[in-house]
Motif scaffolding. Structure first.
Motif, PDB file in Angstrom:
ATOM      1  N   GLY A  95     -25.556 -52.055 -40.831  1.00  0.00           N
ATOM      2  CA  GLY A  95     -24.562 -51.908 -41.890  1.00  0.00           C
ATOM      3  C   GLY A  95     -23.622 -53.078 -42.000  1.00  0.00           C
ATOM      4  N   LEU A  96     -23.579 -53.925 -40.959  1.00  0.00           N
ATOM      5  CA  LEU A  96     -22.740 -55.119 -41.003  1.00  0.00           C
ATOM      6  C   LEU A  96     -23.608 -56.337 -41.309  1.00  0.00           C
ATOM      7  N   ASN A  97     -23.052 -57.283 -42.043  1.00  0.00           N
ATOM      8  CA  ASN A  97     -23.825 -58.456 -42.437  1.00  0.00           C
ATOM      9  C   ASN A  97     -24.047 -59.434 -41.289  1.00  0.00           C
ATOM     10  N   GLN A  98     -23.090 -59.518 -40.377  1.00  0.00           N
ATOM     11  CA  GLN A  98     -23.159 -60.503 -39.310  1.00  0.00           C
ATOM     12  C   GLN A  98     -22.948 -59.842 -37.947  1.00  0.00           C
ATOM     13  N   PRO A  99     -23.599 -60.383 -36.896  1.00  0.00           N
ATOM     14  CA  PRO A  99     -23.289 -59.922 -35.545  1.00  0.00           C
ATOM     15  C   PRO A  99     -21.829 -60.258 -35.204  1.00  0.00           C
ATOM     16  N   PHE A 100     -21.291 -59.603 -34.208  1.00  0.00           N
ATOM     17  CA  PHE A 100     -19.915 -59.895 -33.778  1.00  0.00           C
ATOM     18  C   PHE A 100     -19.854 -59.891 -32.256  1.00  0.00           C
ATOM     19  N   ASN A 101     -18.853 -60.580 -31.740  1.00  0.00           N
ATOM     20  CA  ASN A 101     -18.677 -60.700 -30.292  1.00  0.00           C
ATOM     21  C   ASN A 101     -17.569 -59.774 -29.818  1.00  0.00           C
ATOM     22  N   VAL A 102     -17.754 -59.210 -28.618  1.00  0.00           N
ATOM     23  CA  VAL A 102     -16.698 -58.437 -27.970  1.00  0.00           C
ATOM     24  C   VAL A 102     -16.555 -58.949 -26.533  1.00  0.00           C
ATOM     25  N   LEU A 103     -15.311 -59.066 -26.088  1.00  0.00           N
ATOM     26  CA  LEU A 103     -15.022 -59.487 -24.721  1.00  0.00           C
ATOM     27  C   LEU A 103     -14.712 -58.234 -23.905  1.00  0.00           C
ATOM     28  N   ILE A 104     -15.530 -57.994 -22.883  1.00  0.00           N
ATOM     29  CA  ILE A 104     -15.430 -56.756 -22.109  1.00  0.00           C
ATOM     30  C   ILE A 104     -15.053 -57.091 -20.668  1.00  0.00           C
ATOM     31  N   THR A 105     -14.081 -56.389 -20.143  1.00  0.00           N
ATOM     32  CA  THR A 105     -13.696 -56.554 -18.744  1.00  0.00           C
ATOM     33  C   THR A 105     -14.480 -55.561 -17.892  1.00  0.00           C
ATOM     34  N   ARG A 106     -15.269 -56.092 -16.976  1.00  0.00           N
ATOM     35  CA  ARG A 106     -16.090 -55.229 -16.122  1.00  0.00           C
ATOM     36  C   ARG A 106     -15.200 -54.338 -15.249  1.00  0.00           C
ATOM     37  N   ASP A 107     -15.698 -53.132 -15.028  1.00  0.00           N
ATOM     38  CA  ASP A 107     -14.955 -52.176 -14.204  1.00  0.00           C
ATOM     39  C   ASP A 107     -15.942 -51.432 -13.316  1.00  0.00           C
ATOM     40  N   LEU A 108     -15.414 -50.676 -12.378  1.00  0.00           N
ATOM     41  CA  LEU A 108     -16.260 -49.865 -11.514  1.00  0.00           C
ATOM     42  C   LEU A 108     -16.842 -48.724 -12.345  1.00  0.00           C
ATOM     43  N   ILE A 109     -18.171 -48.690 -12.434  1.00  0.00           N
ATOM     44  CA  ILE A 109     -18.849 -47.712 -13.288  1.00  0.00           C
ATOM     45  C   ILE A 109     -19.539 -46.674 -12.414  1.00  0.00           C
ATOM     46  N   PRO A 110     -19.158 -45.411 -12.518  1.00  0.00           N
ATOM     47  CA  PRO A 110     -19.874 -44.384 -11.762  1.00  0.00           C
ATOM     48  C   PRO A 110     -21.274 -44.190 -12.322  1.00  0.00           C
ATOM     49  N   LEU A 111     -22.258 -44.149 -11.435  1.00  0.00           N
ATOM     50  CA  LEU A 111     -23.641 -43.921 -11.870  1.00  0.00           C
ATOM     51  C   LEU A 111     -23.995 -42.458 -11.636  1.00  0.00           C
ATOM     52  N   TYR A 112     -23.802 -41.652 -12.636  1.00  0.00           N
ATOM     53  CA  TYR A 112     -24.103 -40.236 -12.500  1.00  0.00           C
ATOM     54  C   TYR A 112     -25.604 -40.016 -12.577  1.00  0.00           C
ATOM     55  N   SER A 113     -26.114 -39.178 -11.684  1.00  0.00           N
ATOM     56  CA  SER A 113     -27.537 -38.849 -11.721  1.00  0.00           C
ATOM     57  C   SER A 113     -27.777 -37.531 -12.446  1.00  0.00           C
ATOM     58  N   VAL A 114     -26.766 -36.664 -12.521  1.00  0.00           N
ATOM     59  CA  VAL A 114     -26.829 -35.505 -13.416  1.00  0.00           C
ATOM     60  C   VAL A 114     -26.252 -35.980 -14.741  1.00  0.00           C
ATOM     61  N   THR A 115     -27.136 -36.370 -15.646  1.00  0.00           N
ATOM     62  CA  THR A 115     -26.705 -37.061 -16.856  1.00  0.00           C
ATOM     63  C   THR A 115     -26.361 -36.114 -18.002  1.00  0.00           C
ATOM     64  N   SER A 116     -26.726 -34.827 -17.854  1.00  0.00           N
ATOM     65  CA  SER A 116     -26.419 -33.889 -18.928  1.00  0.00           C
ATOM     66  C   SER A 116     -26.414 -32.472 -18.374  1.00  0.00           C
ATOM     67  N   SER A 117     -25.426 -31.676 -18.787  1.00  0.00           N
ATOM     68  CA  SER A 117     -25.408 -30.250 -18.441  1.00  0.00           C
ATOM     69  C   SER A 117     -24.614 -29.515 -19.519  1.00  0.00           C
ATOM     70  N   TYR A 118     -25.222 -28.444 -20.068  1.00  0.00           N
ATOM     71  CA  TYR A 118     -24.559 -27.694 -21.133  1.00  0.00           C
ATOM     72  C   TYR A 118     -25.266 -26.357 -21.302  1.00  0.00           C
ATOM     73  N   MET A 119     -24.659 -25.470 -22.076  1.00  0.00           N
ATOM     74  CA  MET A 119     -25.260 -24.173 -22.386  1.00  0.00           C
ATOM     75  C   MET A 119     -26.097 -24.298 -23.649  1.00  0.00           C
ATOM     76  N   VAL A 120     -27.384 -23.960 -23.544  1.00  0.00           N
ATOM     77  CA  VAL A 120     -28.276 -23.982 -24.696  1.00  0.00           C
ATOM     78  C   VAL A 120     -27.963 -22.812 -25.618  1.00  0.00           C
ATOM     79  N   ASP A 121     -27.735 -21.647 -25.009  1.00  0.00           N
ATOM     80  CA  ASP A 121     -27.299 -20.472 -25.745  1.00  0.00           C
ATOM     81  C   ASP A 121     -26.370 -19.686 -24.824  1.00  0.00           C
ATOM     82  N   GLU A 122     -26.078 -18.463 -25.150  1.00  0.00           N
ATOM     83  CA  GLU A 122     -25.103 -17.698 -24.373  1.00  0.00           C
ATOM     84  C   GLU A 122     -25.560 -17.421 -22.940  1.00  0.00           C
ATOM     85  N   LEU A 123     -26.874 -17.527 -22.692  1.00  0.00           N
ATOM     86  CA  LEU A 123     -27.404 -17.177 -21.373  1.00  0.00           C
ATOM     87  C   LEU A 123     -28.039 -18.351 -20.637  1.00  0.00           C
ATOM     88  N   THR A 124     -28.522 -19.351 -21.388  1.00  0.00           N
ATOM     89  CA  THR A 124     -29.366 -20.401 -20.812  1.00  0.00           C
ATOM     90  C   THR A 124     -28.587 -21.694 -20.583  1.00  0.00           C
TER      91      THR A 124
END
Length: 416
Positions: free
Chosen positions: A187-216
């Motif tokens: 949607g943008l005509n040109q690429p753009f640059n971002v300057l990011i400061t590295r930080d300590l990133i937790p590496l979660y191994s349980v990447t998703s958990s939620y209720m599919v329905d009221e029971l599951t």
């Protein structure tokens, strides 16, 4: 007098022997004890020691000759690593040598944190790195990076067509340092640059958990690291507070990891003293891991999702739950890795990761796919071909699961 090969090797060995003298003295008592033990146990052990000593001398002579006499300069470190690689190639497909820098990255991934920009991304078919999602409250989210963004350069160096490992290496770095990332956004005509400061990133191994329905409830585990068990227990507790009465456990594309983490998770799902996995090797004591404490989800229904990339520790979980008739497995046949590797440190902080045992599911199944020692390429090609065959003709690829003489098949694979 003409110099003979014997005198040449002798002189080379003599020039290097001084550097080994201090080390040798430290092991003198051990060597004496080994020879005494050999006398007690018989000639076969003494013969083994003699063969080992002669082969080590052959390796030393070859190393010295190549480094001192070859026509062009050689890198001693590379020669040593190539020699180790040659020894590893004659073993099973999962034994490997990990150099010091690669081991540092592996260690970071299993500790559960590193210095980075906080994004999940993937590279498909030689394309650009596509952001799957920024990690919540991470450095990338804070500067506005979104799911679907394309990372096309890092610090003004193109990463188009670069593999995931290399992109990861360029993005990671010491906490507090900065990295410039070039982003292409639809949607943008040109690429753009971002300057990011590295930080300590937790590496979660349980990447998703939620209720599919009221029971599951639904929990996805993408690998088994040191923090996985704690993450899993927290996810179970959170979902139970929301009324979870049955669980979908997603182990698709789970590359395995730490055996003890997998065992601890299964212990939460099995009751009594049910066997989880057995480990048997040549020079390691046999071990049987069993459930040992009241679990948080011992009786409720479980479905386990697997695919061809469910490997090793994830197969331990799936196999134990299947054998004890605790879960219904849905999906594709798993990878088939039933070998246990241990890591042994070398002086430069590199590691030998060699297979020391095989693991067996509670019914006695060895999940490991057959292989020919020293033929890793054929092994991997066969894995790919089996996956393609299953994808083309799922019905034709189905094979009956054999009955175990120990277990009786009920709803899953077996029940004791």
């Amino acid at each position: 007098m003409a110099e003979t090969p014997f005198s040449d090797i002798t002189r080379l060995r003599a020039t290097s022997s001084l550097s080994f003298m201090k080390i040798s003295r430290r092991y003198l008592l051990l060597i004496v004890l080994l020879f005494l033990t050999g006398g007690l146990l018989g000639g076969s052990f003494g013969s083994y020691l003699n063969d080992t000593r002669e082969n080590l001398r052959k390796l030393e002579d070859a190393f010295l000759l190549i480094n001192r006499r070859y026509v062009d300069p050689v890198d001693p470190n590379k020669v040593a690593e190539d020699a180790i690689g040659g020894m590893i190639e004659s073993l099973d497909p999962h034994s490997s040598y990990i150099d010091a820098s690669a081991f540092k990255e592996v260690e970071e991934s299993f500790r559960g944190s590193f210095g980075g920009i906080g994004v999940w991304f993937q590279v498909l078919d030689g394309d650009t790195a596509r952001v799957v999602s920024p990690i919540e409250n991470g450095p990338s989210e804070k500067v506005g990076i979104r799911a679907g963004d394309r990372i096309i350069a890092v610090n003004d160096t193109s990463v188009v067509g670069v593999g995931e490992d290399e992109v990861m290496r360029r993005l990671k770095g010491p906490v507090g340092t900065q990295v410039e990332v070039t982003i292409y956004r639809l949607g943008l005509n040109q690429p753009f640059n971002v300057l990011i400061t590295r930080d300590l990133i937790p590496l979660y191994s349980v990447t998703s958990s939620y209720m599919v329905d009221e029971l599951t409830g639904y929990i996805r585990i993408n690998r088994f690291a040191q923090s996985t068990y704690a993450e899993f227990v927290q996810a179970i507790a959170d979902l139970q507070e929301q009324g979870m009465g049955r669980l979908i456990l997603d182990l698709r594309d789970n590359g395995g990891g730490i055996l003890q983490s997998a065992v601890a998770i299964v212990d939460e799902l099995l009751s009594g003293n049910d066997i989880i996995v057995s480990v048997k090797g040549r020079n390691v004591p046999d071990e049987v891991y069993a459930a040992g404490h009241p679990g948080r989800f011992e009786t409720q229904p479980i479905i386990v999702l697997t695919n061809h990339n469910s490997v090793s520790a994830s197969e331990i979980v799936a196999g134990a739950l299947q054998d004890h008739d605790r879960a219904l497995l849905i999906g594709q046949r798993t990878y088939g890795k039933g070998l246990v590797q241990n890591q042994y440190p070398l002086p430069d902080d590199s590691r030998l990761q060699i297979t020391t045992a095989r693991y067996y599911t509670p019914s006695g199944r060895l999940i490991q796919t057959p292989y020919e020692k020293g033929d890793r390429e054929t092994y991997l090609e066969d894995k790919l071909e089996r996956w393609l065959e299953a994808s083309r003709d799922p019905e034709g690829y189905l094979v009956p699961v054999r009955k175990s003489p120990i277990f009786e098949i009920l709803n899953g694979l077996g029940h004791q």
